[in-house]
Design a protein around this motif. Structure first.
Motif, PDB file in Angstrom:
ATOM      1  N   PHE A   1      34.798 -84.766 -27.096  1.00  0.00           N
ATOM      2  CA  PHE A   1      35.403 -86.098 -27.141  1.00  0.00           C
ATOM      3  C   PHE A   1      36.319 -86.335 -25.937  1.00  0.00           C
ATOM      4  O   PHE A   1      36.325 -87.425 -25.365  1.00  0.00           O
ATOM      5  CB  PHE A   1      36.156 -86.271 -28.455  1.00  0.00           C
ATOM      6  CG  PHE A   1      36.553 -87.685 -28.745  1.00  0.00           C
ATOM      7  CD1 PHE A   1      35.597 -88.662 -28.986  1.00  0.00           C
ATOM      8  CD2 PHE A   1      37.887 -88.046 -28.787  1.00  0.00           C
ATOM      9  CE1 PHE A   1      35.957 -89.971 -29.262  1.00  0.00           C
ATOM     10  CE2 PHE A   1      38.268 -89.352 -29.066  1.00  0.00           C
ATOM     11  CZ  PHE A   1      37.296 -90.314 -29.299  1.00  0.00           C
ATOM     12  N   ALA A   2      37.069 -85.324 -25.543  1.00  0.00           N
ATOM     13  CA  ALA A   2      37.938 -85.447 -24.366  1.00  0.00           C
ATOM     14  C   ALA A   2      37.106 -85.714 -23.114  1.00  0.00           C
ATOM     15  O   ALA A   2      37.433 -86.604 -22.311  1.00  0.00           O
ATOM     16  CB  ALA A   2      38.770 -84.185 -24.200  1.00  0.00           C
ATOM     17  N   LYS A   3      36.019 -84.966 -22.949  1.00  0.00           N
ATOM     18  CA  LYS A   3      35.158 -85.163 -21.773  1.00  0.00           C
ATOM     19  C   LYS A   3      34.403 -86.498 -21.863  1.00  0.00           C
ATOM     20  O   LYS A   3      34.215 -87.182 -20.860  1.00  0.00           O
ATOM     21  CB  LYS A   3      34.180 -83.995 -21.634  1.00  0.00           C
ATOM     22  CG  LYS A   3      33.457 -83.996 -20.311  1.00  0.00           C
ATOM     23  CD  LYS A   3      32.731 -82.705 -20.064  1.00  0.00           C
ATOM     24  CE  LYS A   3      32.063 -82.747 -18.696  1.00  0.00           C
ATOM     25  NZ  LYS A   3      31.338 -81.529 -18.398  1.00  0.00           N
ATOM     26  N   PHE A   4      33.991 -86.866 -23.063  1.00  0.00           N
ATOM     27  CA  PHE A   4      33.275 -88.126 -23.290  1.00  0.00           C
ATOM     28  C   PHE A   4      34.125 -89.315 -22.811  1.00  0.00           C
ATOM     29  O   PHE A   4      33.603 -90.274 -22.265  1.00  0.00           O
ATOM     30  CB  PHE A   4      32.965 -88.263 -24.781  1.00  0.00           C
ATOM     31  CG  PHE A   4      32.131 -89.453 -25.164  1.00  0.00           C
ATOM     32  CD1 PHE A   4      30.753 -89.399 -25.094  1.00  0.00           C
ATOM     33  CD2 PHE A   4      32.720 -90.635 -25.608  1.00  0.00           C
ATOM     34  CE1 PHE A   4      29.965 -90.484 -25.462  1.00  0.00           C
ATOM     35  CE2 PHE A   4      31.949 -91.718 -25.977  1.00  0.00           C
ATOM     36  CZ  PHE A   4      30.566 -91.643 -25.906  1.00  0.00           C
ATOM     37  N   ASN A   5      35.423 -89.233 -23.014  1.00  0.00           N
ATOM     38  CA  ASN A   5      36.313 -90.334 -22.650  1.00  0.00           C
ATOM     39  C   ASN A   5      36.834 -90.269 -21.220  1.00  0.00           C
ATOM     40  O   ASN A   5      37.390 -91.247 -20.728  1.00  0.00           O
ATOM     41  CB  ASN A   5      37.492 -90.385 -23.622  1.00  0.00           C
ATOM     42  CG  ASN A   5      37.058 -90.937 -24.952  1.00  0.00           C
ATOM     43  OD1 ASN A   5      36.740 -92.106 -25.074  1.00  0.00           O
ATOM     44  ND2 ASN A   5      37.002 -90.081 -25.956  1.00  0.00           N
ATOM     45  N   SER A   6      36.660 -89.143 -20.549  1.00  0.00           N
ATOM     46  CA  SER A   6      37.185 -89.013 -19.195  1.00  0.00           C
ATOM     47  C   SER A   6      36.119 -89.008 -18.100  1.00  0.00           C
ATOM     48  O   SER A   6      36.431 -89.242 -16.941  1.00  0.00           O
ATOM     49  CB  SER A   6      38.020 -87.740 -19.080  1.00  0.00           C
ATOM     50  OG  SER A   6      37.208 -86.600 -19.274  1.00  0.00           O
ATOM     51  N   ASP A   7      34.873 -88.774 -18.468  1.00  0.00           N
ATOM     52  CA  ASP A   7      33.795 -88.648 -17.473  1.00  0.00           C
ATOM     53  C   ASP A   7      32.660 -89.624 -17.804  1.00  0.00           C
ATOM     54  O   ASP A   7      31.859 -89.354 -18.701  1.00  0.00           O
ATOM     55  CB  ASP A   7      33.290 -87.205 -17.473  1.00  0.00           C
ATOM     56  CG  ASP A   7      32.223 -86.933 -16.421  1.00  0.00           C
ATOM     57  OD1 ASP A   7      31.651 -87.886 -15.859  1.00  0.00           O
ATOM     58  OD2 ASP A   7      31.945 -85.736 -16.174  1.00  0.00           O
ATOM     59  N   PRO A   8      32.581 -90.760 -17.088  1.00  0.00           N
ATOM     60  CA  PRO A   8      31.550 -91.771 -17.391  1.00  0.00           C
ATOM     61  C   PRO A   8      30.117 -91.241 -17.321  1.00  0.00           C
ATOM     62  O   PRO A   8      29.288 -91.609 -18.153  1.00  0.00           O
ATOM     63  CB  PRO A   8      31.782 -92.855 -16.342  1.00  0.00           C
ATOM     64  CG  PRO A   8      33.197 -92.681 -15.916  1.00  0.00           C
ATOM     65  CD  PRO A   8      33.490 -91.211 -16.030  1.00  0.00           C
ATOM     66  N   LYS A   9      29.819 -90.376 -16.370  1.00  0.00           N
ATOM     67  CA  LYS A   9      28.454 -89.831 -16.267  1.00  0.00           C
ATOM     68  C   LYS A   9      28.135 -88.952 -17.468  1.00  0.00           C
ATOM     69  O   LYS A   9      27.037 -89.004 -18.011  1.00  0.00           O
ATOM     70  CB  LYS A   9      28.284 -89.042 -14.967  1.00  0.00           C
ATOM     71  CG  LYS A   9      28.219 -89.929 -13.749  1.00  0.00           C
ATOM     72  CD  LYS A   9      27.986 -89.120 -12.503  1.00  0.00           C
ATOM     73  CE  LYS A   9      27.970 -90.049 -11.305  1.00  0.00           C
ATOM     74  NZ  LYS A   9      27.727 -89.333 -10.056  1.00  0.00           N
ATOM     75  N   PHE A  10      29.097 -88.144 -17.869  1.00  0.00           N
ATOM     76  CA  PHE A  10      28.917 -87.315 -19.057  1.00  0.00           C
ATOM     77  C   PHE A  10      28.709 -88.198 -20.277  1.00  0.00           C
ATOM     78  O   PHE A  10      27.837 -87.936 -21.105  1.00  0.00           O
ATOM     79  CB  PHE A  10      30.129 -86.399 -19.256  1.00  0.00           C
ATOM     80  CG  PHE A  10      30.042 -85.557 -20.496  1.00  0.00           C
ATOM     81  CD1 PHE A  10      29.241 -84.424 -20.534  1.00  0.00           C
ATOM     82  CD2 PHE A  10      30.766 -85.890 -21.631  1.00  0.00           C
ATOM     83  CE1 PHE A  10      29.159 -83.647 -21.676  1.00  0.00           C
ATOM     84  CE2 PHE A  10      30.694 -85.114 -22.783  1.00  0.00           C
ATOM     85  CZ  PHE A  10      29.883 -83.994 -22.802  1.00  0.00           C
TER      86      PHE A  10
END
Length: 133
Positions: free
Chosen positions: A35-44
């Motif tokens: 969830f942290a990466k989902f919200n910080s990395d648009p490509k991810f």
């Protein structure tokens, strides 16, 4: 000769069973890290949305209607923006293979559920239901 064959046979058997045990115990992705990466990395984020994205949303007559979105029309979501906390209450429920983020507006009509699904040990945004008024 028979002794060596038995030793080699059991050695090979133990190595193959150990390799099987390692591959069968794959660990599911931690939802909070995802969830942290989902919200910080648009490509991810785009790589972790199931397209075509099927979602429900109130139409102009406030009837819950089914919609479909292509990857090209998708806009990045910001589901953990701290600035929204004065207008929004978030509740996260994580089960074994499903997670639901409820966003409820504080006197502003926002009422959205984002549903995530665990597939092949990775989390994906599956859909959302927007019943906002």
């Amino acid at each position: 000769m028979k002794k060596y064959f038995c030793v080699i046979f059991f050695l090979g058997l133990s190595i193959s069973s150990g390799a099987f045990a390692q591959t069968s115990k794959t660990v599911s992705e931690d939802f909070n890290s995802f969830f942290a990466k989902f919200n910080s990395d648009p490509k991810f984020q785009i790589s972790r949305v199931i397209f075509p994205l099927k979602y429900k949303m109130n139409n102009d007559d406030f009837e819950l209607t089914d919609y479909t979105m292509t990857k090209e029309k998708y806009r990045t979501l910001h589901l953990n923006n701290k600035a929204d906390e004065k207008h929004l209450k978030r509740t996260l429920s994580v089960k074994k293979s499903k997670a639901t983020l409820e966003q409820r507006g504080l006197d502003n009509g926002i009422y959205v559920d984002y549903i995530f699904e665990l597939k092949d040990n990775q989390w994906f945004l599956k859909t959302w239901v927007d019943q906002s008024t």
